[in-house]
Design an enzyme around this catalytic site. Structure first.
Site, PDB file in Angstrom:
ATOM      1  N   ASP A  78       0.424  -0.916  -0.085  1.00 39.92           N
ATOM      2  CA  ASP A  78      -0.011   0.209   0.307  1.00 39.92           C
ATOM      3  C   ASP A  78       0.708   1.021   0.044  1.00 39.92           C
ATOM      4  O   ASP A  78       1.996   1.434   0.902  1.00 39.92           O
ATOM      5  CB  ASP A  78      -1.090  -0.042   0.960  1.00 39.92           C
ATOM      6  CG  ASP A  78      -0.546  -0.385   2.622  1.00 39.92           C
ATOM      7  OD1 ASP A  78       0.607  -1.047   2.905  1.00 39.92           O
ATOM      8  OD2 ASP A  78      -1.096   0.308   3.361  1.00 39.92           O
ATOM      9  N   GLU A 147      -0.166  -1.393   6.340  1.00 42.37           N
ATOM     10  CA  GLU A 147       1.256  -1.167   6.534  1.00 42.37           C
ATOM     11  C   GLU A 147       1.156   0.855   6.707  1.00 42.37           C
ATOM     12  O   GLU A 147       1.031   0.958   8.160  1.00 42.37           O
ATOM     13  CB  GLU A 147       2.175  -1.630   6.062  1.00 42.37           C
ATOM     14  CG  GLU A 147       3.844  -0.783   7.022  1.00 42.37           C
ATOM     15  CD  GLU A 147       4.440   0.434   6.694  1.00 42.37           C
ATOM     16  OE1 GLU A 147       5.067   0.528   7.938  1.00 42.37           O
ATOM     17  OE2 GLU A 147       3.592   1.495   6.216  1.00 42.37           O
TER      18      GLU A 147
END
Length: 403
Positions: A78, A147
């Protein structure tokens, strides 16, 4: 003159074009791409979903002694949001722009944080696989989600699964910081995320009155004390940071006021008001003592305190060369003329969840000579450094998997 693009760079740019930006990351397309890459290289592929809709992609290069502890290569997929109006290139086009000295800059969100590292893993494994070499230990590449929003539905959930236990990890490499000059660093510990909300309840009434005991009155001493502590910690950092690189920021506790909330309209004294601080506690101080300090600060001022992530712990991998993985990591880099400085990560990475399972973990990025632009506008990496980094990871993977 058009300079031909290396195939490894083309694949890197394909990865960057997949929009995995919060709040709606396209994890499905990302997982498909990574599985395709794994199959092209000749790796075993697997997708697991500890949390539905949040795929973790696992790629495996089997070793000759698969029962030995494995090497884990970790990457989050991400990326953080962008302010497109401040970018000179489309953040998901992965433009390749020639520089004055004949190098190329590859512009994209995630180019530094951290799709570059995941791409280095893949390209290094491609070269190793094509060479016909058989490594001793299993090598696993794990691409995980979320994350950038704390990792609760990503690696934090994944490490509690049987799929993680079956990896039998002996050592983990995760994201690190790019070098601002010719030097490199590696992350062996992290500051502990201790974001905190203080909420006060007080007397209310018409804004024209001198009302005593208001919510804001109760919060002001809390705000003032923490901002004073912030100044003290900043002074410590200024004394440590003699070269302007800010790489010592993990040695101190960072404190930032990030949110003030309350009030209905200008002429009404609010009955409730809250303040949020983003605090990252250095491992150089006792975490529980610091949290007790916050609680006492709240109590003495008659306000409530809530830690946003109360289960965040302290994670440190001791830089101990009696551990063969750690010795090999440093030896491989030394042979390449790289002597990285061990530092405390100023933020938080997924490595903290892996360390809590007893697996030593270092954060490392071999790229140098970069302006650090993680989460910033016009994020880019230099193509020459990307190609250099592939070779570094070939050596690291071969060395660590043959310990």
């Amino acid at each position: 003159m058009t300079v031909s693009q290396p195939e490894s760079v083309d694949r890197f740019r394909q990865f960057l074009r997949i929009n995995t930006m919060h709040p709606t990351p396209d994890y499905h397309a990302c997982a498909e791409f990574l599985v395709q890459q794994g199959k092209e290289i000749g790796l075993e592929t697997k997708i697991v979903e500890p949390v539905k809709g949040k795929p973790v992609v696992i790629l495996k290069l089997e070793g000759s002694e698969p029962n030995e502890k494995s090497l884990l290569l970790s990457c989050h997929t991400d990326v953080v949001p962008v302010f497109e109006e401040f970018w000179t290139h489309d953040p998901f086009s992965a433009d390749r722009v020639e520089t004055e000295n004949g190098d190329f800059k590859i512009y994209a969100r995630g180019s530094q944080d951290m799709k570059v590292t995941g791409s280095l893993y893949l390209e290094a494994l491609r070269l190793i696989k094509n060479s016909g070499k058989k490594l001793k230990r299993n090598v696993f590449v794990v691409f995980a989600p979320d994350e950038e929003i704390g990792g609760a539905d990503g690696v934090k959930a994944f490490v509690e699964t049987e799929d993680f236990r079956q990896l039998n990890a002996g050592f983990d490499l995760d994201e690190g910081l790019l070098g601002a000059d010719h030097r490199n660093t590696f992350l062996y510990a992290e500051r502990t995320i201790s974001q905190v909300i203080f909420t006060a309840n007080g007397n209310t009434g018409h804004g024209s009155q001198f009302i005593e005991g208001t919510a804001i009155e109760k919060l002001l001493p809390v705000i003032n004390e923490l901002m004073k502590l912030r100044d003290q910690e900043k002074a410590k950092l200024d004394a440590l940071d003699d070269d302007g690189t800010n790489i010592k920021s993990g040695e101190v506790t960072s404190i930032n006021l990030t949110q003030l909330e309350g009030g209905k309209q200008p002429n009404v004294v609010p009955a409730t008001y809250s303040v949020t601080f983003d605090i990252r506690v250095t491992p150089n101080v006792d975490l529980e003592e610091f949290r007790s300090y916050l609680k006492n600060l709240a109590d003495k001022n008659g306000v409530e305190m809530r830690l946003i992530q109360p289960d965040e712990g302290r994670t440190i991998t001791k830089v101990d060369r009696s551990n063969p993985f750690i010795d090999t990591f440093l030896s491989v880099l030394e042979k390449r003329g790289v002597v990285p400085e061990p530092i405390i990560c100023p933020g938080g990475t997924d490595a903290r969840f892996v360390r809590l399972k007893g697996v030593p973990a270092f954060g490392f990025n071999p790229l140098r000579h970069h302006r650090i632009l993680a989460h910033d506008h016009d994020e880019y990496v230099l193509e020459s450094e990307y190609l250099y980094g592939i070779g570094v990871y070939v050596d690291l993977i071969e060395g660590l998997s043959n310990v």
